[in-house]
Design a protein around this motif. Structure first.
Motif, short mmCIF file in Angstrom:
data_model
loop_
_atom_site.label_atom_id
_atom_site.label_comp_id
_atom_site.label_asym_id
_atom_site.label_seq_id
_atom_site.Cartn_x
_atom_site.Cartn_y
_atom_site.Cartn_z
N VAL A 268 45.86 37.65 39.57
CA VAL A 268 45.66 36.97 38.27
C VAL A 268 46.08 37.71 37.11
N ALA A 269 46.73 37.07 36.27
CA ALA A 269 47.04 37.74 34.85
C ALA A 269 46.16 37.36 33.78
N ASN A 270 45.29 38.27 33.06
CA ASN A 270 44.79 38.03 31.76
C ASN A 270 44.68 39.23 31.38
N TYR A 271 45.23 39.27 29.92
CA TYR A 271 45.39 40.72 29.43
C TYR A 271 44.50 41.41 28.68
N GLY A 272 43.30 40.28 28.06
CA GLY A 272 42.33 40.86 27.20
C GLY A 272 42.87 41.79 26.11
N ASN A 273 42.63 43.03 25.86
CA ASN A 273 42.99 43.91 24.75
C ASN A 273 44.34 44.70 25.05
N GLN A 274 45.03 44.36 26.17
CA GLN A 274 46.23 45.11 26.35
C GLN A 274 46.38 46.42 26.38
N GLN A 275 45.18 47.04 26.81
CA GLN A 275 45.52 48.65 27.11
C GLN A 275 45.91 48.92 28.36
N VAL A 292 39.16 28.01 42.83
CA VAL A 292 39.89 27.67 43.98
C VAL A 292 39.39 28.32 45.19
N PRO A 293 39.93 27.90 46.39
CA PRO A 293 39.19 28.24 47.55
C PRO A 293 39.39 29.54 48.03
N CYS A 294 40.13 30.60 47.01
CA CYS A 294 40.16 32.05 47.79
C CYS A 294 39.99 32.81 46.39
N LYS A 295 39.64 34.10 46.75
CA LYS A 295 39.29 35.22 45.85
C LYS A 295 40.23 35.89 45.08
N VAL A 296 40.24 36.53 44.26
CA VAL A 296 41.04 37.24 43.40
C VAL A 296 41.10 38.81 44.11
N LEU A 297 42.25 39.26 44.62
CA LEU A 297 42.71 40.32 45.20
C LEU A 297 42.85 41.36 43.99
N ILE A 298 43.77 41.04 43.17
CA ILE A 298 44.21 41.87 42.01
C ILE A 298 44.38 41.33 40.79
N HIS A 299 44.00 42.09 39.65
CA HIS A 299 44.11 41.62 38.23
C HIS A 299 45.28 42.42 37.37
N GLN A 300 46.21 41.54 37.02
CA GLN A 300 47.16 41.94 36.01
C GLN A 300 46.68 42.25 34.79
N TYR A 301 46.08 43.39 34.33
CA TYR A 301 45.26 43.41 33.05
C TYR A 301 46.05 43.76 31.67
N ALA A 302 47.31 44.13 31.87
CA ALA A 302 48.24 44.47 30.64
C ALA A 302 49.64 44.30 31.21
N GLY A 303 50.40 43.79 30.01
CA GLY A 303 51.41 43.17 30.74
C GLY A 303 52.69 43.49 29.37
N ASN A 313 48.27 46.92 36.75
CA ASN A 313 47.18 45.99 37.60
C ASN A 313 46.20 46.71 38.22
N GLN A 314 45.09 46.21 38.81
CA GLN A 314 44.25 47.02 39.70
C GLN A 314 43.76 46.03 40.64
N ILE A 315 43.26 46.73 41.93
CA ILE A 315 42.80 45.86 43.23
C ILE A 315 41.28 45.72 43.00
N ASN A 316 40.67 44.48 43.29
CA ASN A 316 39.43 44.03 43.25
C ASN A 316 38.46 45.28 43.97
N PRO A 317 37.79 45.96 43.14
CA PRO A 317 36.92 47.00 43.95
C PRO A 317 35.69 46.62 44.68
N PHE A 318 35.20 45.26 44.50
CA PHE A 318 34.22 44.53 45.09
C PHE A 318 34.44 43.84 46.37
N LEU A 319 35.82 44.04 46.70
CA LEU A 319 36.19 43.58 48.25
C LEU A 319 35.45 44.23 49.19
#
Length: 334
Positions: A268-275, A292-303, A313-319
């Protein structure tokens, strides 16, 4: 290995209809992994979740009362899971995931230290496009294999079909087959099989103004084609989309999964403060606005960092095992 302490069944809360907690999300997720009718990960123990709990309890010989206690948790843990599935654990810890990059441009050796400086840590994966060797942005093995291999960076493969994801089931099959075969032929089935038995493959759904939303039919066709692309390795269909925009794509992805399609996780992409520097995982920022019926594996945090060159990006550390995501990406040959 994950830093999450996996809670044993006797230490998990009892759950029943009406509960709304992170443990309900975990319950919905593990039921999905047990091949039940797909449940949206909304954290609301409502009628649908209760019905699936009852069906599962009946299937494994427990009292089908729809309540989740030690016996049901234990049965859920032991039940054979969907191939490729892993869960996401509830936790109040502050954790940062494994960092990575994606680019439209071909990867070169001098891009890697630049990305490292921005992110504050060396990237361990790099997203690139596979689209039938016909468009700009395509992964070029002759140029990109060596710098990624030398830096021990895994390739995250993307099926780039932003402009056609609203198409028919047949169109989804055609594109899924073409792009999956492009990926497989780039590395060879034997090379991939020597690395592992399964690899993630992400469908690019931009879902922004001027781009179409994902259709149920297209995803049904695309995911089926990806799953059937090889007899030697499994490509696990996944989806890239905006966390907070484009509700239509999320509704249609959910509908496709409830009609039998597989999605092994979201990017998923959601950039927040773009740092661009890597920072702790934020569940609220990352959770899709429409579950949705599936979890987030990766977050695109800055673009579009460095004049549009890098996304971070970063991988979900709670997996259950974040390193397993890395293992399901591809280390190119030298």
């Amino acid at each position: 290995m994950s830093n999450i302490a996996k809670t044993e069944p006797n230490n998990r809360p009892n759950l029943q209809k009406g509960d709304k907690t992170e443990w309900v999300v975990f319950l919905q997720d593990i039921l999905n992994g047990c091949k039940c009718n797909p449940l949206n990960l909304d954290g609301d123990f409502g009628n649908n979740t209760e019905n699936e709990v009852k069906r599962f309890q009946q299937k494994v010989g427990l009292t089908a009362d729809g309540k989740v206690g030690v016996n049901t948790w234990t049965a859920l843990d032991k039940y054979e899971k969907l191939f490729g599935w892993q869960c996401e654990w509830p936790s109040a810890l502050s954790l940062t995931g494994i960092g990575g990059v994606d680019t439209l441009e071909n990867v070169t050796a001098n891009m890697i230290p630049k990305a490292t400086t921005f992110m504050g840590t060396p990237p361990r994966f790099w997203g690139r496009y596979f689209q039938g060797n016909s468009n700009d942005g395509e992964y070029l093995r002759a140029k990109e294999n060596k710098p990624l291999h030398d830096a021990k960076i895994r390739l995250l493969p993307i099926s780039r079909q932003t402009n056609k994801v609203d198409g028919t089931q047949q169109k989804g099959k055609e594109i899924g087959s073409s792009h999956a075969q492009d990926l497989i032929s780039t590395f060879g089935e034997d090379y991939l099989a020597a690395q592992g038995d399964s690899f993630y493959f992400f469908l690019d759904v931009e879902g922004i103004e001027g781009q179409p939303s994902l259709s149920k039919e297209f995803y049904l066709g695309w995911s089926e084609a990806v799953l059937n692309a090889s007899s030697k390795v499994k490509l696990l269909p996944c989806v890239y989309l905006s966390a907070k925009q484009d509700p239509t794509s999320k509704l249609n992805l959910s509908a496709a999964m409830k009609a039998g399609a597989q999605c092994h996780g979201l990017w998923v992409a959601n950039y927040g403060n773009q740092q661009p520097n890597l920072r702790p995982w934020d569940r609220d920022q990352i959770a899709p606005a429409n579950p949705v019926p599936c979890k987030v594996l990766i977050h695109q945090y800055a673009g579009d960092i460095a004049n549009g060159l890098f996304d971070f990006n970063q991988i979900n550390p709670f997996l259950d095992n974040p390193e397993l995501v890395i293992q399901r990406l591809i280390l190119p040959p030298a």
